[in-house]
Enzyme design. Sequence first.
Site, mmCIF file in Angstrom:
data_model
loop_
_atom_site.group_PDB
_atom_site.id
_atom_site.type_symbol
_atom_site.label_atom_id
_atom_site.label_comp_id
_atom_site.label_asym_id
_atom_site.label_seq_id
_atom_site.Cartn_x
_atom_site.Cartn_y
_atom_site.Cartn_z
ATOM 1 C CE1 TYR A 140 -2.599 -20.584 44.950
ATOM 2 C CE2 TYR A 140 -0.624 -19.300 44.536
ATOM 3 C CZ TYR A 140 -1.994 -19.408 44.559
ATOM 4 O OH TYR A 140 -2.753 -18.341 44.180
ATOM 5 C CE LYS A 191 -17.390 -27.379 46.826
ATOM 6 N NZ LYS A 191 -18.683 -26.663 46.775
ATOM 7 C CG ASP A 223 -20.094 -23.380 47.480
ATOM 8 O OD1 ASP A 223 -19.768 -23.504 48.684
ATOM 9 O OD2 ASP A 223 -20.839 -24.198 46.900
ATOM 10 C CG ASP A 247 -4.997 -16.009 44.672
ATOM 11 O OD1 ASP A 247 -4.483 -14.887 44.838
ATOM 12 O OD2 ASP A 247 -5.221 -16.499 43.541
ATOM 13 C CG ASP A 251 -7.738 -10.643 43.788
ATOM 14 O OD1 ASP A 251 -6.844 -10.611 44.658
ATOM 15 O OD2 ASP A 251 -7.511 -10.509 42.571
HETATM 16 C C1 IPM Z 1 -1.308 -12.883 45.216
HETATM 17 C C2 IPM Z 1 -1.004 -13.145 43.773
HETATM 18 C C3 IPM Z 1 -0.039 -14.321 43.679
HETATM 19 C C4 IPM Z 1 -0.714 -15.525 44.303
HETATM 20 C C5 IPM Z 1 0.455 -14.652 42.256
HETATM 21 C C6 IPM Z 1 1.061 -13.450 41.568
HETATM 22 C C7 IPM Z 1 1.420 -15.809 42.249
HETATM 23 O O1 IPM Z 1 -2.163 -13.350 43.049
HETATM 24 O O2 IPM Z 1 -0.363 -12.584 45.981
HETATM 25 O O3 IPM Z 1 -2.474 -12.954 45.607
HETATM 26 O O4 IPM Z 1 -1.496 -16.217 43.637
HETATM 27 O O5 IPM Z 1 -0.453 -15.784 45.467
HETATM 28 MN MN MN Z 2 -3.989 -13.043 44.192
#
Ligand code: IPM
Ligand code: MN
Length: 356
Positions: A140, A191, A223, A247, A251
């Site tokens: 990042y 990884k 993975d 990240d 999710d």
């Molecule tokens: C998160 C989001 C952010 C990230 C984006 C919006 C920059 O996806 O907080 O997980 O990738 O960190």
């Molecule tokens: Mn995210």
Amino acid sequence: MYKIAMFPGDGVGVEVADQAVKLIQTIAKKFHLVFEIEKAPLGGASIDKFGAPITPEALTLAKNADAVFLGAVGGPKWDNVETSIRPEKALLQLRKTLEVFANLRPVHMFPALISKSPLKEEIVSGLDFLILRELIGGIYFGTPRGIKNLPGGGEEGVNTEVYTTPEVERIARKAFEFARRRRKKVTSVDKANVLESSQLWRKVVTQVHKEFSDVELQHRYVDDCAMQLIRNPKQFDVIVTTNLFGDILSDESAMLTGSIGMLPSASIGSHHALYEPVHGSAPDIAGQDLANPLASILSVAMMLEYSFGLHELAQSVEKAVQKVLDEGYRTQDIDQEGMKKVSCSKMGDLVAQRIQ
Ligand code: IPM
Ligand code: MN
């Protein structure tokens, strides 16, 4: 008195932040506490007002607060602005400036929502683990980065995954400390079969583990971890990983619990802390009072716990959420037949009313 900097941001961020404020004000009244909340635009809202996703004033506000709350940033309106001033930059700059290197994303299965999980009940019932995502390093922020023209035509896009020993040490240490207060197991995700940065990551985590011999350490490739999260997520206690892997895996993990609208987060450093729901600005439902405010409300619980040390109050917020769910109230993302469908603001009212 507790000072809170509040950045509602864009899209549903505005609606869910309103519910966070409502909750904080209810708590203030009921328990005779004083919270000073100062609001400022961030992301697209700040671009519209000041021409930049974050201003020096916003950064100062955040730095001077005891805790920072952020709704969500971004939306189609700003999708075509230049990369350097995209709304997401505000979030990244805020995290970097506050040096909140440890992002806590607790994944908790509320019993009332089990049938909303896409996985079978026996796989997700009782699920409870913590993702610890390194938040201010890795790909990042690594340099070189950018897009440049190639002499022979076409372009080249470059990003750099980079981690240093101290960066890995501090996040690893946090992981072991949290595991100590939980089920004493850390899974470090990398990884290392391909990336040198991951080889260093693994070496440093293994080294730090020597200070925490009472905690079990396991290494997994990312993975494999993605697969294990679906196959048998209950094997995890604390997952510690890099910015990008964290990240993605958070999710995936959110979805195990039925909806990303449920997942709170806290980002912690040595001097500052930032609280955000994991979901984004959800432009498709923004402004319609449809969003799920529970991730924000649970992020307030994390604020009470980690920034203000108000453990019992934090727990009472979590209990109030559980109660409202047990009573059958649902926002549209977690709604089911036979349940009571409510709006974002109504859900906020219900939780606030149940704080004890
Ligand atoms: C998160 C989001 C952010 C990230 C984006 C919006 C920059 O996806 O907080 O997980 O990738 O960190
Ligand atoms: Mn995210």
